[in-house]
Design a protein around this motif. Structure first.
Motif, PDB file in Angstrom:
ATOM      1  N   VAL A 159       0.831  -1.207   0.000  1.00 50.97           N
ATOM      2  CA  VAL A 159       0.000   0.000   0.000  1.00 50.97           C
ATOM      3  C   VAL A 159       0.863   1.254   0.000  1.00 50.97           C
ATOM      4  O   VAL A 159       0.613   2.191  -0.762  1.00 50.97           O
ATOM      5  CB  VAL A 159      -0.982  -0.010   1.192  1.00 50.97           C
ATOM      6  CG1 VAL A 159      -1.657   1.341   1.357  1.00 50.97           C
ATOM      7  CG2 VAL A 159      -2.021  -1.092   0.996  1.00 50.97           C
ATOM      8  N   PHE A 160       1.899   1.295   0.828  1.00 52.25           N
ATOM      9  CA  PHE A 160       2.770   2.472   0.831  1.00 52.25           C
ATOM     10  C   PHE A 160       3.491   2.632  -0.500  1.00 52.25           C
ATOM     11  O   PHE A 160       3.628   3.746  -1.010  1.00 52.25           O
ATOM     12  CB  PHE A 160       3.791   2.402   1.978  1.00 52.25           C
ATOM     13  CG  PHE A 160       3.291   3.008   3.256  1.00 52.25           C
ATOM     14  CD1 PHE A 160       3.003   4.355   3.337  1.00 52.25           C
ATOM     15  CD2 PHE A 160       3.104   2.232   4.383  1.00 52.25           C
ATOM     16  CE1 PHE A 160       2.539   4.931   4.504  1.00 52.25           C
ATOM     17  CE2 PHE A 160       2.649   2.788   5.559  1.00 52.25           C
ATOM     18  CZ  PHE A 160       2.359   4.133   5.624  1.00 52.25           C
ATOM     19  N   SER A 161       3.955   1.545  -1.090  1.00 53.83           N
ATOM     20  CA  SER A 161       4.657   1.621  -2.372  1.00 53.83           C
ATOM     21  C   SER A 161       3.738   2.111  -3.484  1.00 53.83           C
ATOM     22  O   SER A 161       4.093   3.012  -4.249  1.00 53.83           O
ATOM     23  CB  SER A 161       5.217   0.249  -2.754  1.00 53.83           C
ATOM     24  OG  SER A 161       6.130  -0.196  -1.797  1.00 53.83           O
ATOM     25  N   ILE A 162       2.565   1.501  -3.567  1.00 55.95           N
ATOM     26  CA  ILE A 162       1.612   1.909  -4.596  1.00 55.95           C
ATOM     27  C   ILE A 162       1.164   3.346  -4.376  1.00 55.95           C
ATOM     28  O   ILE A 162       0.996   4.105  -5.328  1.00 55.95           O
ATOM     29  CB  ILE A 162       0.409   0.941  -4.628  1.00 55.95           C
ATOM     30  CG1 ILE A 162       0.845  -0.419  -5.139  1.00 55.95           C
ATOM     31  CG2 ILE A 162      -0.724   1.479  -5.462  1.00 55.95           C
ATOM     32  CD1 ILE A 162       1.456  -0.406  -6.530  1.00 55.95           C
ATOM     33  N   ALA A 213       1.623   5.930  -7.305  1.00 53.44           N
ATOM     34  CA  ALA A 213       0.392   6.495  -7.870  1.00 53.44           C
ATOM     35  C   ALA A 213       0.346   8.008  -7.703  1.00 53.44           C
ATOM     36  O   ALA A 213      -0.033   8.734  -8.627  1.00 53.44           O
ATOM     37  CB  ALA A 213      -0.829   5.855  -7.212  1.00 53.44           C
ATOM     38  N   VAL A 214       0.731   8.483  -6.543  1.00 54.62           N
ATOM     39  CA  VAL A 214       0.730   9.932  -6.313  1.00 54.62           C
ATOM     40  C   VAL A 214       1.739  10.615  -7.229  1.00 54.62           C
ATOM     41  O   VAL A 214       1.457  11.667  -7.805  1.00 54.62           O
ATOM     42  CB  VAL A 214       1.024  10.236  -4.826  1.00 54.62           C
ATOM     43  CG1 VAL A 214       1.358  11.690  -4.615  1.00 54.62           C
ATOM     44  CG2 VAL A 214      -0.168   9.860  -3.980  1.00 54.62           C
ATOM     45  N   GLN A 215       2.888  10.020  -7.387  1.00 54.64           N
ATOM     46  CA  GLN A 215       3.905  10.615  -8.252  1.00 54.64           C
ATOM     47  C   GLN A 215       3.432  10.678  -9.698  1.00 54.64           C
ATOM     48  O   GLN A 215       3.551  11.711 -10.362  1.00 54.64           O
ATOM     49  CB  GLN A 215       5.202   9.822  -8.160  1.00 54.64           C
ATOM     50  CG  GLN A 215       6.333  10.428  -8.967  1.00 54.64           C
ATOM     51  CD  GLN A 215       7.615   9.619  -8.848  1.00 54.64           C
ATOM     52  OE1 GLN A 215       7.626   8.533  -8.291  1.00 54.64           O
ATOM     53  NE2 GLN A 215       8.684  10.154  -9.377  1.00 54.64           N
ATOM     54  N   LEU A 216       2.878   9.590 -10.202  1.00 55.08           N
ATOM     55  CA  LEU A 216       2.408   9.577 -11.589  1.00 55.08           C
ATOM     56  C   LEU A 216       1.218  10.503 -11.790  1.00 55.08           C
ATOM     57  O   LEU A 216       1.168  11.254 -12.766  1.00 55.08           O
ATOM     58  CB  LEU A 216       2.038   8.154 -12.003  1.00 55.08           C
ATOM     59  CG  LEU A 216       3.191   7.178 -12.147  1.00 55.08           C
ATOM     60  CD1 LEU A 216       2.666   5.774 -12.422  1.00 55.08           C
ATOM     61  CD2 LEU A 216       4.141   7.617 -13.246  1.00 55.08           C
ATOM     62  N   VAL A 218      -4.742  12.967  -1.875  1.00 53.88           N
ATOM     63  CA  VAL A 218      -4.527  11.533  -1.653  1.00 53.88           C
ATOM     64  C   VAL A 218      -4.101  11.296  -0.214  1.00 53.88           C
ATOM     65  O   VAL A 218      -4.571  10.364   0.433  1.00 53.88           O
ATOM     66  CB  VAL A 218      -3.486  10.969  -2.640  1.00 53.88           C
ATOM     67  CG1 VAL A 218      -3.090   9.551  -2.275  1.00 53.88           C
ATOM     68  CG2 VAL A 218      -4.033  11.005  -4.060  1.00 53.88           C
ATOM     69  N   TYR A 219      -3.231  12.121   0.314  1.00 52.85           N
ATOM     70  CA  TYR A 219      -2.772  11.931   1.685  1.00 52.85           C
ATOM     71  C   TYR A 219      -3.869  12.215   2.700  1.00 52.85           C
ATOM     72  O   TYR A 219      -3.786  11.782   3.841  1.00 52.85           O
ATOM     73  CB  TYR A 219      -1.557  12.802   1.980  1.00 52.85           C
ATOM     74  CG  TYR A 219      -0.287  12.274   1.366  1.00 52.85           C
ATOM     75  CD1 TYR A 219      -0.167  10.959   0.956  1.00 52.85           C
ATOM     76  CD2 TYR A 219       0.811  13.085   1.193  1.00 52.85           C
ATOM     77  CE1 TYR A 219       0.983  10.471   0.392  1.00 52.85           C
ATOM     78  CE2 TYR A 219       1.977  12.608   0.640  1.00 52.85           C
ATOM     79  CZ  TYR A 219       2.057  11.295   0.241  1.00 52.85           C
ATOM     80  OH  TYR A 219       3.194  10.805  -0.313  1.00 52.85           O
ATOM     81  N   ARG A 220      -4.904  12.924   2.311  1.00 47.96           N
ATOM     82  CA  ARG A 220      -6.028  13.201   3.216  1.00 47.96           C
ATOM     83  C   ARG A 220      -7.158  12.181   3.056  1.00 47.96           C
ATOM     84  O   ARG A 220      -8.169  12.282   3.742  1.00 47.96           O
ATOM     85  CB  ARG A 220      -6.569  14.602   2.961  1.00 47.96           C
ATOM     86  CG  ARG A 220      -5.621  15.662   3.421  1.00 47.96           C
ATOM     87  CD  ARG A 220      -6.143  17.041   3.152  1.00 47.96           C
ATOM     88  NE  ARG A 220      -5.181  18.014   3.655  1.00 47.96           N
ATOM     89  CZ  ARG A 220      -5.160  19.268   3.295  1.00 47.96           C
ATOM     90  NH1 ARG A 220      -6.041  19.734   2.449  1.00 47.96           N
ATOM     91  NH2 ARG A 220      -4.260  20.084   3.798  1.00 47.96           N
TER      92      ARG A 220
END
Length: 190
Positions: free
Chosen positions: A74-77, A81-84, A97-99
């Motif tokens: 989950v942390f990796s994805i 995902a956020v970067q892309l 996303v972080y919220r």
């Protein structure tokens, strides 16, 4: 006596809202506090599991390793995902996303389950506490179901139309907060 300023309260609120690591840490603490309570319940009820100590250790070890895999996945994805999405759409997606509450609840659930399962695993001796095993196994089953739901939710929330709608809505809310009353135009001045 020192009172927090508005800016300090805002920064603290923003930190808590955007913090991805804080809820899982609370889940870890909750698991460590809940384990002795359930252990006491096991002692009062006196029930023993039908699974032997070796089987319980094997089962709990497999469940703990699966939860660790979920957490890492989950942390990796999340990071990829956020970067892309931020590169292709807008950097404002990072905060949204972080919220995301579902993501935080999922990570908290996985960390709670992982920690509780390890705590129960460390307490398996010559006998296996029945209620502790039930809580560990059923929390793992719940976590697997929640993982599937979370993948669906996050996948839908990262679609371009969803992202742009949330960013636009957030922008409108900021404008309403800054300008609570409509600004009078030249025709309204009379």
């Amino acid at each position: 006596r020192r009172v927090m300023t508005w800016l300090q309260r805002y920064r603290l609120h923003s930190f808590v809202r955007s913090s991805v690591w804080l809820p899982p840490v609370l889940g870890l603490v909750a698991a460590l506090l809940l384990r002795p309570v359930i252990q006491g319940l096991d002692d009062v009820l006196g029930g023993q599991s039908v699974v032997g100590p070796d089987g319980a250790r094997a089962l709990l070890g497999a469940l703990a390793s699966s939860m660790l895999t979920f957490i890492v996945f989950v942390f990796s994805i999340l990071l990829v995902a956020v970067q892309l999405a931020s590169a292709q759409l807008t950097p404002r997606i990072i905060a949204t996303v972080y919220r995301n509450r579902i993501l935080k609840i999922g990570l908290t659930t996985f960390v709670f389950t992982f920690t509780y399962t390890l705590a129960v695993l460390s307490r398996v001796g010559d006998t296996v506490p029945q209620v502790s095993m039930w809580v560990a196994v059923y929390s793992n089953v719940f976590s697997i179901g929640f993982f599937i739901y979370m993948l669906d939710h996050v996948g839908k929330s990262l679609r371009p139309v969803s992202v742009l709608t949330r960013v636009g809505t957030a922008g409108q809310e900021v404008i309403r907060d800054v300008y609570p009353r409509p600004v009078a135009g030249p025709d309204d001045a009379e």
